[in-house]
Design a protein around this motif. Structure first.
Motif, mmCIF file in Angstrom:
data_model
loop_
_atom_site.group_PDB
_atom_site.id
_atom_site.type_symbol
_atom_site.label_atom_id
_atom_site.label_comp_id
_atom_site.label_asym_id
_atom_site.label_seq_id
_atom_site.Cartn_x
_atom_site.Cartn_y
_atom_site.Cartn_z
ATOM 1 N N LYS A 11 5.247 -18.473 -0.891
ATOM 2 C CA LYS A 11 5.687 -18.297 0.471
ATOM 3 C C LYS A 11 7.117 -18.351 0.528
ATOM 4 C CE LYS A 11 1.958 -18.388 3.257
ATOM 5 N NZ LYS A 11 1.758 -17.114 4.013
ATOM 6 N N ASP A 12 7.780 -19.176 -0.464
ATOM 7 C CA ASP A 12 9.197 -19.480 -0.406
ATOM 8 C C ASP A 12 9.769 -19.054 -2.100
ATOM 9 O OD1 ASP A 12 12.123 -20.136 -0.901
ATOM 10 O OD2 ASP A 12 11.581 -21.887 0.684
ATOM 11 N N GLU A 14 12.391 -18.317 -3.216
ATOM 12 C CA GLU A 14 13.683 -18.824 -3.788
ATOM 13 C C GLU A 14 13.701 -20.315 -4.176
ATOM 14 O OE1 GLU A 14 13.603 -17.170 -0.896
ATOM 15 O OE2 GLU A 14 14.799 -15.273 -1.580
ATOM 16 N N ALA A 15 12.708 -20.907 -3.352
ATOM 17 C CA ALA A 15 12.590 -22.529 -3.700
ATOM 18 C C ALA A 15 11.857 -22.621 -4.986
ATOM 19 C CB ALA A 15 11.854 -23.438 -2.455
ATOM 20 N N SER A 59 -0.662 -21.814 1.838
ATOM 21 C CA SER A 59 -0.082 -22.704 0.787
ATOM 22 C C SER A 59 -0.929 -23.388 -0.152
ATOM 23 C CB SER A 59 1.173 -23.659 1.251
ATOM 24 O OG SER A 59 2.158 -22.917 1.610
ATOM 25 N N CYS A 102 5.587 -24.536 -3.008
ATOM 26 C CA CYS A 102 4.428 -23.934 -1.993
ATOM 27 C C CYS A 102 3.089 -24.627 -2.234
ATOM 28 C CB CYS A 102 4.294 -22.473 -2.446
ATOM 29 S SG CYS A 102 5.716 -21.573 -2.286
#
Length: 117
Positions: A11-12, A14-15, A59, A102
């Motif tokens: 979902k993210d 970059e993180a 997630s 995530c």
């Protein structure tokens, strides 16, 4: 033919890329305008491609298993701020679990390093 890449839907991205760079030693690479981040293994192992997850993926649905010397890896990870749960002993190998940003389950296992006998 050796495995070259794995795909993780995140979902993210970059993180998740920062997480794998910090705790697993990958180097993030992304081409301008590309949605996918490739995590390049610095030890010659398989790369990870982080692909943006579709809206329908919740997630924590993906399970990621990475193979390492578990006890040494968990000690080093704790020094870098990633705490795995207890190291479990199975039939001749060890494993431990954590979560990525995530909430995907990550299991580090020594299965490939299982000792004969």
């Amino acid at each position: 033919m050796p495995l070259g890449r794995l795909v993780i839907y995140a979902k993210d991205v970059e993180a998740t890329a920062r997480f794998y760079e910090t705790h697993f030693g990958f180097r993030a690479m992304q081409l301008p305008g590309d949605r996918i981040i490739e995590l390049v293994a610095q030890d010659g192992g398989a790369n990870i491609m982080l692909h943006p997850a579709g809206r329908g993926l919740r997630s924590g649905q993906a399970i990621v298993k990475l193979v390492f010397d578990v006890e040494a890896f968990c000690r080093r990870s704790a020094e870098n701020g990633l705490d795995f749960g207890p190291v479990h002993q199975a039939d001749g190998y060890a494993y431990a679990n954590a979560k990525d940003p995530c909430l995907n389950s990550i299991s580090v296992s020594s299965r490939a390093f299982r000792r004969a006998g």
